[in-house]
Design a protein around this motif. Structure first.
Motif, short mmCIF file in Angstrom:
data_model
loop_
_atom_site.label_atom_id
_atom_site.label_comp_id
_atom_site.label_asym_id
_atom_site.label_seq_id
_atom_site.Cartn_x
_atom_site.Cartn_y
_atom_site.Cartn_z
N THR A 92 8.61 -29.53 55.29
CA THR A 92 9.62 -28.53 54.93
C THR A 92 10.16 -27.85 56.17
O THR A 92 11.37 -27.66 56.33
CB THR A 92 9.04 -27.50 53.96
OG1 THR A 92 8.54 -28.17 52.79
CG2 THR A 92 10.09 -26.49 53.53
N ASN A 93 9.27 -27.48 57.08
CA ASN A 93 9.71 -26.86 58.33
C ASN A 93 10.59 -27.80 59.14
O ASN A 93 11.55 -27.38 59.78
CB ASN A 93 8.51 -26.42 59.16
CG ASN A 93 7.86 -25.16 58.62
OD1 ASN A 93 8.44 -24.43 57.84
ND2 ASN A 93 6.63 -24.91 59.05
N LEU A 96 14.11 -27.98 57.60
CA LEU A 96 14.81 -26.73 57.87
C LEU A 96 15.26 -26.68 59.32
O LEU A 96 16.40 -26.28 59.63
CB LEU A 96 13.92 -25.54 57.56
CG LEU A 96 14.51 -24.15 57.77
CD1 LEU A 96 15.80 -23.98 57.00
CD2 LEU A 96 13.49 -23.09 57.37
N SER A 97 14.41 -27.11 60.24
CA SER A 97 14.76 -27.15 61.65
C SER A 97 15.91 -28.12 61.90
O SER A 97 16.82 -27.85 62.69
CB SER A 97 13.54 -27.57 62.49
OG SER A 97 13.86 -27.68 63.85
N TYR A 99 18.29 -28.98 59.76
CA TYR A 99 19.51 -28.36 59.24
C TYR A 99 20.06 -27.33 60.23
O TYR A 99 21.27 -27.32 60.52
CB TYR A 99 19.22 -27.71 57.89
CG TYR A 99 20.38 -26.90 57.34
CD1 TYR A 99 21.52 -27.53 56.84
CD2 TYR A 99 20.33 -25.50 57.33
CE1 TYR A 99 22.58 -26.79 56.33
CE2 TYR A 99 21.38 -24.76 56.83
CZ TYR A 99 22.51 -25.40 56.34
OH TYR A 99 23.56 -24.66 55.85
N ARG A 100 19.20 -26.49 60.75
CA ARG A 100 19.64 -25.47 61.70
C ARG A 100 20.17 -26.11 62.99
O ARG A 100 21.17 -25.66 63.55
CB ARG A 100 18.48 -24.52 62.02
CG ARG A 100 18.11 -23.61 60.86
CD ARG A 100 16.85 -22.84 61.15
NE ARG A 100 16.60 -21.82 60.13
CZ ARG A 100 15.46 -21.17 60.00
NH1 ARG A 100 14.47 -21.41 60.82
NH2 ARG A 100 15.32 -20.26 59.05
N LEU A 115 22.22 -24.73 52.77
CA LEU A 115 20.92 -25.40 52.85
C LEU A 115 20.59 -26.07 51.52
O LEU A 115 20.06 -27.20 51.51
CB LEU A 115 19.83 -24.40 53.23
CG LEU A 115 18.40 -24.97 53.26
CD1 LEU A 115 18.29 -26.09 54.28
CD2 LEU A 115 17.40 -23.85 53.58
N ALA A 119 19.93 -30.04 51.14
CA ALA A 119 18.68 -30.58 50.60
C ALA A 119 18.90 -31.56 49.47
O ALA A 119 18.02 -32.37 49.15
CB ALA A 119 17.79 -29.43 50.13
N GLY A 205 9.79 -22.31 61.88
CA GLY A 205 10.71 -22.97 60.97
C GLY A 205 11.16 -22.05 59.86
O GLY A 205 12.17 -22.28 59.22
N SER A 207 10.10 -21.49 56.77
CA SER A 207 10.24 -22.08 55.44
C SER A 207 10.00 -21.07 54.34
O SER A 207 10.44 -21.26 53.20
CB SER A 207 9.30 -23.27 55.28
OG SER A 207 7.95 -22.87 55.38
N ILE A 210 13.36 -19.70 52.66
CA ILE A 210 14.33 -20.52 51.96
C ILE A 210 14.20 -20.34 50.45
O ILE A 210 13.16 -19.91 49.94
CB ILE A 210 14.22 -22.01 52.33
CG1 ILE A 210 12.93 -22.62 51.77
CG2 ILE A 210 14.27 -22.18 53.84
CD1 ILE A 210 12.83 -24.11 52.03
N ARG A 215 13.63 -25.47 48.50
CA ARG A 215 12.25 -25.91 48.75
C ARG A 215 11.86 -27.06 47.83
O ARG A 215 11.28 -28.06 48.27
CB ARG A 215 11.29 -24.75 48.57
CG ARG A 215 9.82 -25.11 48.87
CD ARG A 215 8.89 -23.96 48.53
NE ARG A 215 9.25 -22.78 49.29
CZ ARG A 215 8.89 -22.59 50.56
NH1 ARG A 215 8.16 -23.50 51.18
NH2 ARG A 215 9.23 -21.50 51.20
#
Length: 238
Positions: A92-93, A96-97, A99-100, A115, A119, A205, A207, A210, A215
């Motif tokens: 998950t982290n 997210l990383s 995407y950023r 986001l 996902a 990250g 998470s 979010i 998630r």
């Protein structure tokens, strides 16, 4: 697999670990850039090459360390005798990383997405880099064209293939425990090896921040990655 808190381990008969070639299988967004810098410091710039698989030099045997965003299939075909090292990250982290990172780099199709939309999207870039991408990169290949050749592979089969390859690795670590990975590298290859402390944005990250919708979508798309990450964490001994 050498656990990240490495024990003294003898090399394969006939292999001199002090001169063995190292293959760094760099999974994107797992602190690989910091590992690359540590490899250069440990072995010297002339002994280390970082490649794109499609543009790899014909002869990789002259380098002590070969690193890059390649996969198990590339290692098998081009550097089969190398000692493989790699790092996994909490799935998950990692997403997210990613995407950023892509948003910051102004990747056009990403900047249009929240986001939650990211996902859920079926864009080929997300299929390659999100859908159990850590497991596929370690098991065989994360590339969509290669995945299509293995259509019908179950999650259990994918997990088993990835574990089989992880067990052949010299050192496997996690982004969340980089100090233990450094120690394992030192023990296995008998070199000074230090990865600088990561700042919070790299190592965490966020998470927990979010939405539940995002998630759940990420967890659904990275279910095998989660099993694989948990497997590696369970193998770590402190």
């Amino acid at each position: 697999m050498t656990d990240t808190l490495a024990q003294e381990e003898t090399s394969t008969p006939g292999t001199n670990i002090l001169h063995a070639q190292i293959a760094f299988l760099h999974i994107p967004k797992t602190a690989g850039t910091s590992v690359r810098a540590a490899l250069v410091r440990a072995y010297g710039r002339n002994e280390v090459v970082f490649i794109q698989p499609q543009n790899a030099p014909d002869d990789l045997s002259t380098y002590r360390v070969v690193g890059g965003h390649f996969n198990a299939a590339f290692i098998k075909s081009r550097i089969p005798d190398a000692e493989v090292v790699t790092i996994l990250r909490d799935p998950t982290n990692r997403v997210l990383s990613l995407y950023r990172y892509w948003t910051a780099r102004q990747i056009p199709w990403v900047t249009r997405l929240t986001l939650e939309q990211f996902a859920e999207t079926s864009h080929p870039g997300c299929i390659r880099h999100i859908d159990n991408s850590q497991a596929w990169q370690i098991a065989n290949s994360e590339l969509p064209r290669d995945r299509r050749k293995m259509a019908g592979t179950s999650d259990d089969e994918l997990f088993a293939m990835a574990v089989t390859n992880l067990e052949k690795c010299a050192v496997v670590g996690t982004t969340e425990r980089l100090s233990e990975f450094s120690r394992a590298m030192h023990v296995r290859f008998r070199i000074p090896f230090h990865i600088p402390h990561l700042n919070a944005s790299q190592s965490g990250g966020g998470s927990s921040q979010i939405s539940e919708c995002a998630r759940e979508a990420i967890e659904r798309r990275t279910a095998v990655d989660r099993r694989l990450y948990d497997y590696v964490v369970a193998r770590e001994r402190y």
